[in-house]
Design a protein around this motif. Structure first.
Motif, mmCIF file in Angstrom:
data_model
loop_
_atom_site.group_PDB
_atom_site.id
_atom_site.type_symbol
_atom_site.label_atom_id
_atom_site.label_comp_id
_atom_site.label_asym_id
_atom_site.label_seq_id
_atom_site.Cartn_x
_atom_site.Cartn_y
_atom_site.Cartn_z
ATOM 1 N N ALA A 118 9.690 -2.879 -1.829
ATOM 2 C CA ALA A 118 8.434 -3.624 -1.903
ATOM 3 C C ALA A 118 7.607 -3.349 -0.655
ATOM 4 O O ALA A 118 8.084 -3.530 0.477
ATOM 5 C CB ALA A 118 8.716 -5.116 -2.038
ATOM 6 N N VAL A 119 6.365 -2.893 -0.830
ATOM 7 C CA VAL A 119 5.478 -2.560 0.282
ATOM 8 C C VAL A 119 4.104 -3.150 0.019
ATOM 9 O O VAL A 119 3.777 -3.577 -1.095
ATOM 10 C CB VAL A 119 5.363 -1.027 0.480
ATOM 11 N N THR A 120 3.303 -3.149 1.065
ATOM 12 C CA THR A 120 1.917 -3.594 0.982
ATOM 13 C C THR A 120 1.017 -2.461 1.446
ATOM 14 O O THR A 120 1.316 -1.798 2.452
ATOM 15 C CB THR A 120 1.683 -4.846 1.846
ATOM 16 N N LEU A 121 -0.072 -2.236 0.721
ATOM 17 C CA LEU A 121 -1.043 -1.208 1.066
ATOM 18 C C LEU A 121 -2.343 -1.875 1.483
ATOM 19 O O LEU A 121 -2.817 -2.807 0.820
ATOM 20 C CB LEU A 121 -1.295 -0.277 -0.118
ATOM 21 N N GLU A 122 -2.912 -1.390 2.571
ATOM 22 C CA GLU A 122 -4.180 -1.917 3.067
ATOM 23 C C GLU A 122 -5.200 -0.794 3.065
ATOM 24 O O GLU A 122 -4.981 0.260 3.679
ATOM 25 C CB GLU A 122 -4.002 -2.486 4.472
ATOM 26 N N PHE A 123 -6.325 -1.008 2.377
ATOM 27 C CA PHE A 123 -7.364 0.011 2.229
ATOM 28 C C PHE A 123 -8.513 -0.275 3.189
ATOM 29 O O PHE A 123 -8.898 -1.431 3.388
ATOM 30 C CB PHE A 123 -7.901 0.024 0.792
ATOM 31 N N ASP A 124 -9.075 0.780 3.769
ATOM 32 C CA ASP A 124 -10.272 0.631 4.599
ATOM 33 C C ASP A 124 -11.509 0.409 3.739
ATOM 34 O O ASP A 124 -12.476 -0.203 4.181
ATOM 35 C CB ASP A 124 -10.471 1.868 5.482
ATOM 36 N N ARG A 125 -11.472 0.930 2.531
ATOM 37 C CA ARG A 125 -12.564 0.763 1.588
ATOM 38 C C ARG A 125 -12.008 0.127 0.322
ATOM 39 O O ARG A 125 -10.796 0.146 0.091
ATOM 40 C CB ARG A 125 -13.202 2.116 1.252
ATOM 41 N N PRO A 126 -12.859 -0.421 -0.485
ATOM 42 C CA PRO A 126 -12.364 -0.986 -1.744
ATOM 43 C C PRO A 126 -11.579 0.041 -2.547
ATOM 44 O O PRO A 126 -11.925 1.225 -2.602
ATOM 45 C CB PRO A 126 -13.651 -1.419 -2.462
ATOM 46 N N TYR A 127 -10.528 -0.393 -3.163
ATOM 47 C CA TYR A 127 -9.652 0.492 -3.927
ATOM 48 C C TYR A 127 -10.398 1.122 -5.092
ATOM 49 O O TYR A 127 -11.108 0.439 -5.832
ATOM 50 C CB TYR A 127 -8.436 -0.292 -4.428
ATOM 51 N N GLN A 176 -6.904 8.628 -1.260
ATOM 52 C CA GLN A 176 -7.477 7.528 -0.515
ATOM 53 C C GLN A 176 -6.616 7.261 0.720
ATOM 54 O O GLN A 176 -5.392 7.198 0.612
ATOM 55 C CB GLN A 176 -7.536 6.243 -1.363
ATOM 56 N N PRO A 177 -7.246 7.125 1.893
ATOM 57 C CA PRO A 177 -6.457 6.753 3.072
ATOM 58 C C PRO A 177 -6.055 5.276 2.996
ATOM 59 O O PRO A 177 -6.859 4.418 2.623
ATOM 60 C CB PRO A 177 -7.423 7.012 4.232
ATOM 61 N N VAL A 178 -4.822 4.990 3.352
ATOM 62 C CA VAL A 178 -4.318 3.618 3.326
ATOM 63 C C VAL A 178 -3.444 3.401 4.556
ATOM 64 O O VAL A 178 -3.071 4.338 5.269
ATOM 65 C CB VAL A 178 -3.497 3.338 2.050
ATOM 66 N N ARG A 179 -3.145 2.143 4.793
ATOM 67 C CA ARG A 179 -2.145 1.780 5.792
ATOM 68 C C ARG A 179 -0.964 1.156 5.063
ATOM 69 O O ARG A 179 -1.142 0.237 4.236
ATOM 70 C CB ARG A 179 -2.729 0.812 6.816
ATOM 71 N N LEU A 180 0.196 1.681 5.365
ATOM 72 C CA LEU A 180 1.423 1.205 4.731
ATOM 73 C C LEU A 180 2.046 0.111 5.592
ATOM 74 O O LEU A 180 2.327 0.326 6.773
ATOM 75 C CB LEU A 180 2.410 2.365 4.554
ATOM 76 N N LEU A 181 2.270 -1.046 4.996
ATOM 77 C CA LEU A 181 2.884 -2.172 5.683
ATOM 78 C C LEU A 181 4.219 -2.476 5.005
ATOM 79 O O LEU A 181 4.281 -2.617 3.772
ATOM 80 C CB LEU A 181 1.987 -3.412 5.646
ATOM 81 N N ILE A 182 5.282 -2.538 5.807
ATOM 82 C CA ILE A 182 6.625 -2.815 5.294
ATOM 83 C C ILE A 182 7.125 -4.099 5.956
ATOM 84 O O ILE A 182 7.215 -4.164 7.192
ATOM 85 C CB ILE A 182 7.591 -1.660 5.579
ATOM 86 N N SER A 224 2.498 -0.940 10.940
ATOM 87 C CA SER A 224 1.813 -0.218 9.871
ATOM 88 C C SER A 224 1.950 1.274 10.105
ATOM 89 O O SER A 224 2.207 1.727 11.236
ATOM 90 C CB SER A 224 0.334 -0.606 9.809
ATOM 91 N N TYR A 225 1.753 2.034 9.024
ATOM 92 C CA TYR A 225 1.797 3.490 9.077
ATOM 93 C C TYR A 225 0.566 4.036 8.350
ATOM 94 O O TYR A 225 0.235 3.555 7.253
ATOM 95 C CB TYR A 225 3.059 4.040 8.399
ATOM 96 N N ASP A 226 -0.088 5.034 8.943
ATOM 97 C CA ASP A 226 -1.206 5.694 8.265
ATOM 98 C C ASP A 226 -0.644 6.604 7.174
ATOM 99 O O ASP A 226 0.257 7.413 7.414
ATOM 100 C CB ASP A 226 -2.027 6.510 9.260
ATOM 101 N N ALA A 227 -1.197 6.472 5.991
ATOM 102 C CA ALA A 227 -0.703 7.238 4.853
ATOM 103 C C ALA A 227 -1.869 7.621 3.948
ATOM 104 O O ALA A 227 -3.019 7.253 4.197
ATOM 105 C CB ALA A 227 0.346 6.437 4.084
ATOM 106 N N THR A 228 -1.529 8.364 2.898
ATOM 107 C CA THR A 228 -2.517 8.797 1.920
ATOM 108 C C THR A 228 -2.017 8.441 0.523
ATOM 109 O O THR A 228 -0.856 8.738 0.177
ATOM 110 C CB THR A 228 -2.756 10.312 2.006
ATOM 111 N N LEU A 229 -2.884 7.832 -0.252
ATOM 112 C CA LEU A 229 -2.576 7.505 -1.640
ATOM 113 C C LEU A 229 -3.109 8.618 -2.529
ATOM 114 O O LEU A 229 -4.309 8.906 -2.532
ATOM 115 C CB LEU A 229 -3.215 6.165 -2.019
ATOM 116 N N ARG A 230 -2.207 9.269 -3.280
ATOM 117 C CA ARG A 230 -2.594 10.365 -4.164
ATOM 118 C C ARG A 230 -2.374 9.928 -5.610
ATOM 119 O O ARG A 230 -1.276 9.503 -5.977
ATOM 120 C CB ARG A 230 -1.782 11.623 -3.858
ATOM 121 N N GLN A 231 -3.446 10.043 -6.394
ATOM 122 C CA GLN A 231 -3.393 9.587 -7.777
ATOM 123 C C GLN A 231 -3.680 10.738 -8.724
ATOM 124 O O GLN A 231 -4.560 11.565 -8.482
ATOM 125 C CB GLN A 231 -4.417 8.462 -8.007
ATOM 126 N N SER A 232 -2.903 10.804 -9.768
ATOM 127 C CA SER A 232 -3.106 11.794 -10.818
ATOM 128 C C SER A 232 -2.740 11.154 -12.145
ATOM 129 O O SER A 232 -2.300 10.003 -12.203
ATOM 130 C CB SER A 232 -2.253 13.045 -10.563
#
Length: 341
Positions: A37-46, A53-59, A77-85
């Motif tokens: 279970a993780v939490t994602l924090e977006f700098d811009r609206p999802y 999309q750049p996100v911050r990963l919170l564990i 937090s960790y800087d990460a990237t959300l990749r959607q396909s």
């Protein structure tokens, strides 16, 4: 014998690695197939349609420890990237320098050993109010909760041994190819010097100094000149030049050895002197690293190399006098007759 020792060590390491990996398969410390279970924090609206999309990963630390049964604590937090396909939604933590607690660091190294990327598949992505703690606005455009599942990790230690073997084999080939040119150059020069009589002249010069260390070498034998060149290259920090001269010296000493599978005392002494690394000038690598600061370590290098030289000579001479080693000395019945003798 040395080959058998190395083979035995490799087999033992593989057996221990296999036993450890089987234990990991049974205990499943990496929780293969179980989501975190993780939490994602977006700098811009999802944006559900954005491929990246750049996100911050919170564990959550408590949830992490409960999930993996460890005491480690992840970063805030960790800087990460959300990749959607169309096929999947993935989260990629591309920072190879990010400090990850065990077992996440092992998962990263096992699934992406080259790039050191922690990557997992997201499921059950749900947007949440952008407040942390509740009632406090954040700079994020939105938050989301999700379940993060990593690729299965199995047989980590066997994989590490295999990867290390391949990597070091590559390094060995690179070093060998790099030495070919050096060996050809200096062995060619030594052959020219031998044909021109320079080696014979060098033998006459160094005989009073090296003669007591190599009493088995006949007078005016070219092995003494090669030994002198080898030691001189070491003294002046020319390691690449010392190698071909040392090889040629061993070849010349082998002409005096009646037993091809047993080293003579002269061979042992030469190897001991090379192992002692007699140097008066710091090696080029050290000069490149320290620059002018090399002067500060010159005297420690000098004292160390003199001490190692004395120990090497005493050890080679001392073991050569022991009855057990005298009994296996190839020249125990006298020196081999040579045209130079």
């Amino acid at each position: 014998m040395l080959n058998y020792i190395w083979a035995g060590l490799i087999i033992v390491s593989l057996v221990f690695a296999l036993a450890s990996d089987i234990g990991d398969v049974v205990n499943d410390p990496y929780r293969n197939g179980q989501p975190l279970a993780v939490t994602l924090e977006f700098d811009r609206p999802y944006d559900a349609d954005a491929p990246r999309q750049p996100v911050r990963l919170l564990i959550d630390s408590t949830a992490f420890r409960q999930a993996y049964g460890v005491d480690g604590t992840p970063q805030a937090s960790y800087d990460a990237t959300l990749r959607q396909s169309d096929d999947a939604t993935e989260l990629v933590l591309a920072d190879a320098e990010a400090e990850l607690p065990a077992p996440l660091d092992v998962i990263r190294g096992a699934t992406n050993p080259r790039d050191q990327i922690l990557q997992g598949t997201l499921s059950d992505l749900r947007l949440a109010p952008a407040a942390s703690p509740p009632g406090t606005p954040t700079a994020s455009g939105a938050r989301a909760t999700a379940a993060l599942t990593f690729a299965p990790v199995r047989f980590v230690k066997l994989g590490a041994i295999t990867t290390a073997a391949i990597d070091f084999a590559e390094v060995a080939v690179t070093i060998a190819l790099g030495l070919i040119g050096v060996l050809v150059l200096f062995l060619g020069l030594s052959k020219i010097a031998e044909d021109a009589g320079i080696i014979l002249a060098l033998v006459k010069v160094v005989r009073p100094v090296l003669g007591p260390l190599f009493p088995e070498i006949p007078r005016d034998h070219p092995a003494m000149g090669m030994i002198a060149l080898n030691l001189a290259a070491n003294v002046f920090g020319l390691g690449n030049a010392a190698t071909p001269f040392g090889v040629k010296a061993m070849e010349e000493l082998q002409t005096l050895n009646p037993e091809p599978d047993t080293a003579t005392n002269s061979m042992v002494m030469l190897l001991a002197l090379n192992t002692a690394s007699v140097q008066l000038i710091p090696p080029i690598t050290l000069i490149a690293i320290l620059g002018v600061e090399t002067n500060n370590v010159y005297f420690p290098i000098l004292f160390t190399t003199m001490g190692s030289l004395i120990v090497a000579i005493l050890a080679a001479k001392g073991f050569g006098r022991l009855r057990r080693y005298r009994a296996t000395d190839p020249l125990r019945h006298g020196p081999v007759a040579t045209p130079e003798a």
